[in-house]
Write an enzyme that holds these catalytic residues in place. Structure first.
Site, short mmCIF file in Angstrom:
data_model
loop_
_atom_site.label_atom_id
_atom_site.label_comp_id
_atom_site.label_asym_id
_atom_site.label_seq_id
_atom_site.Cartn_x
_atom_site.Cartn_y
_atom_site.Cartn_z
CB SER A 103 -0.90 0.02 1.24
OG SER A 103 -0.07 0.02 2.41
CG HIS A 127 0.69 12.77 16.40
ND1 HIS A 127 0.32 11.77 15.52
CD2 HIS A 127 1.01 12.14 17.57
CE1 HIS A 127 0.41 10.60 16.11
NE2 HIS A 127 0.84 10.79 17.36
CG ASN A 129 -0.19 8.45 12.69
OD1 ASN A 129 0.90 8.44 13.25
ND2 ASN A 129 -0.57 7.49 11.85
CB SER A 138 -1.12 4.53 3.40
OG SER A 138 -0.44 4.94 4.55
CG HIS A 186 11.01 -10.01 -46.77
ND1 HIS A 186 10.28 -10.88 -45.99
CD2 HIS A 186 10.11 -9.37 -47.58
CE1 HIS A 186 9.00 -10.80 -46.31
NE2 HIS A 186 8.87 -9.88 -47.28
CB SER A 316 37.84 -2.19 -30.81
OG SER A 316 38.58 -3.36 -30.54
CE LYS A 322 34.44 -3.27 -34.65
NZ LYS A 322 33.20 -2.77 -34.05
CB VAL A 323 33.96 4.54 -34.80
CG1 VAL A 323 32.87 5.39 -34.15
CG2 VAL A 323 35.30 5.25 -34.71
CD GLU A 329 26.60 -0.91 -29.99
OE1 GLU A 329 27.26 -0.57 -28.99
OE2 GLU A 329 27.12 -1.39 -31.02
#
Length: 461
Positions: A103, A127, A129, A138, A186, A316, A322-323, A329
């Site tokens: 809850s 207080h 409550n 709640s 495809h 890498s 390498k890129v 990602e």
């Protein structure tokens, strides 16, 4: 060995007895019991929901004072304490784990206790409550805080991020509206398209995502505040629900409305499930967009290499130069997480029994997580990828010229069967379409040159 001593703690009391609470804590006994009972994930309420709870307590205090439930001095003190939380202070004082009572009672009491401590002075005892939680439960406060935080996150964080990304994609669509290239279905050659048409499609996916989110806001922004324990509104003065929700809407600037049926609004969480479904669709859309972009950017020498993806960092630790398509990602990983979060939200939404759903904390955690992830990844992809994309017009032109599917333009002129023979002959003999068509004698040079024009194949007519 622990470095703590008895002097680091103070004794607090609740209806179950004494509890040792850290001396520096603003919370009290009930919060400490929850901390001890649920040492599970180490993650608690999202900052947005902490603020939402404080906004609810603030609004309730003002209305309770107006309706004679609270003394003006008490209400003023609670409002001042809530304002501190809303401003971002003391958020470290909310240690209750996500995986608590379903809850959200522990988190509601955590807020009640912190506000009571902040509001109390030597001359004024507040207080948790009787005062901070007056006219509330709640069971209506916690779900209201969830919907308030979610509404804010959707309208002020996620939707703007999506709109900015859509604008970036639309700019590319306009820039590349004449860049004719090979279409693919495809993953195989198909008839020509323009790069602008593809990017206009991506932009439309994102725009539809915004529309889907907006269409859920009316239900997400409908809150059960005022229903208290079971939806009946027990222990609330007449008019409390309407007044406190009006105050909440005014103070937050959000389109919060009272639930048309408090039993639906407390026993079920269908609005959150619906909105989470919209986030899942956005994740699906973004995955498709990212995958297309990284396919078109694959290479640089052995892939499609139609797009230039911005170089952001070395890709890498072993292959110099390498890129990688890191933004695609990162975004697709976010999308996978959002899809998983949606599954948790949907299952949790099905767990309502009679007058209460008791899976609200985990629903809130997963939904807010999804909002933050999607907004963050859209901003990052917009800034670090979409706006920096470039096109290799020479490459797309060359690939376009290699596509056997240009023969489709001949089918209405010479028939499907002859056009098919030209394509297969070209493929098997390593000829161009024009060479194959003339060799087979199915069409003369002038007709071929007049009909097979890629730029005329990207629209009807």
């Amino acid at each position: 060995m622990s470095d703590t001593t008895d002097s680091d703690f103070r004794i607090e009391h609740d209806t179950m007895g004494e509890v040792r609470v850290p001396r520096s804590a603003l919370y009290r006994a009930q919060t400490q019991r929850a901390v001890e009972n649920f040492p599970i994930s180490g993650s608690g309420l999202e900052p947005g929901q902490i603020v939402a709870l404080a906004q609810i307590k603030r609004a309730a205090a003002l209305v309770n004072a107006e309706l004679g439930i609270l003394d003006a001095a008490l209400a003023h003190a609670i409002v001042g304490a809530a304002d501190q939380i809303i401003a971002g202070q003391h958020h470290d004082q909310f240690p209750v784990d996500t995986y608590q009572t379903g809850s959200g009672t522990s988190s509601n009491m955590n807020m009640n206790e912190v506000l009571a401590t902040l509001a109390s002075t030597d001359d004024l005892a507040v207080h948790p409550n009787d005062h901070v939680n007056a006219s509330q439960s709640s069971n209506d406060v916690f779900p209201t805080s969830v919907h308030l935080a979610v509404t804010d996150a959707l309208l002020r964080d996620l939707i703007p991020a999506l709109e900015h990304l859509a604008e970036a994609l639309e700019e590319k669509a306009e820039l590349w509206k004449t860049a004719v290239k090979a279409g693919r279905t495809h993953l195989m050659d198909a008839t020509p398209v323009t790069l602008g048409q593809e990017f206009a499609g991506y932009a439309r996916q994102v725009r539809l995502g915004v529309a889907r989110v907006r269409s859920t806001i009316e239900r997400v922004a409908e809150v059960p505040l005022g229903g208290t324990a079971t939806g009946t509104g027990i222990n609330t003065p007449l008019g409390f629900s309407q007044k406190v929700i009006a105050e909440l809407a005014s103070s937050t600037g959000l389109p919060i409305t009272e639930a048309l049926d408090h039993f639906e609004a407390q026993g079920a969480r269908d609005g959150l499930v619906e909105a989470s479904g919209a986030l899942r669709v956005i994740a699906v859309s973004l995955t498709k967009i990212c995958n297309d972009i990284r396919w078109m950017g694959s290479g640089p020498n052995t892939g499609l290499a139609e797009l230039h993806i911005p170089d952001l960092q070395p890709g890498s630790s072993i292959r110099p130069g390498k890129v990688n398509p890191t933004q695609s990602e990162s975004m697709t990983m976010v999308c996978v997480q959002v899809m998983g979060n949606n599954a948790a939200v949907a299952l949790a939404g099905s767990m309502g029994n009679f007058e209460l759903n008791v899976f609200k904390p985990v629903m809130a955690h997963n939904f807010m997580h999804s909002c933050a992830l999607l907004a963050g990844t859209c901003r990052g992809f917009d800034e670090f990828c979409a706006r920096g994309l470039g096109v290799d017009r020479a490459r797309i032109g060359w690939l376009m010229g290699q596509s056997l599917m240009l023969v489709t333009a001949l089918a209405p002129v010479i028939g499907y069967d002859k056009a098919s023979k030209i394509a297969l002959h070209a493929h098997h003999k390593g000829l161009t379409l024009r060479e194959a068509a003339l060799e087979l004698g199915h069409v003369d040079p002038a007709t071929f040159d007049r009909v097979v024009r890629p730029e005329s194949m990207v629209k009807p007519g």
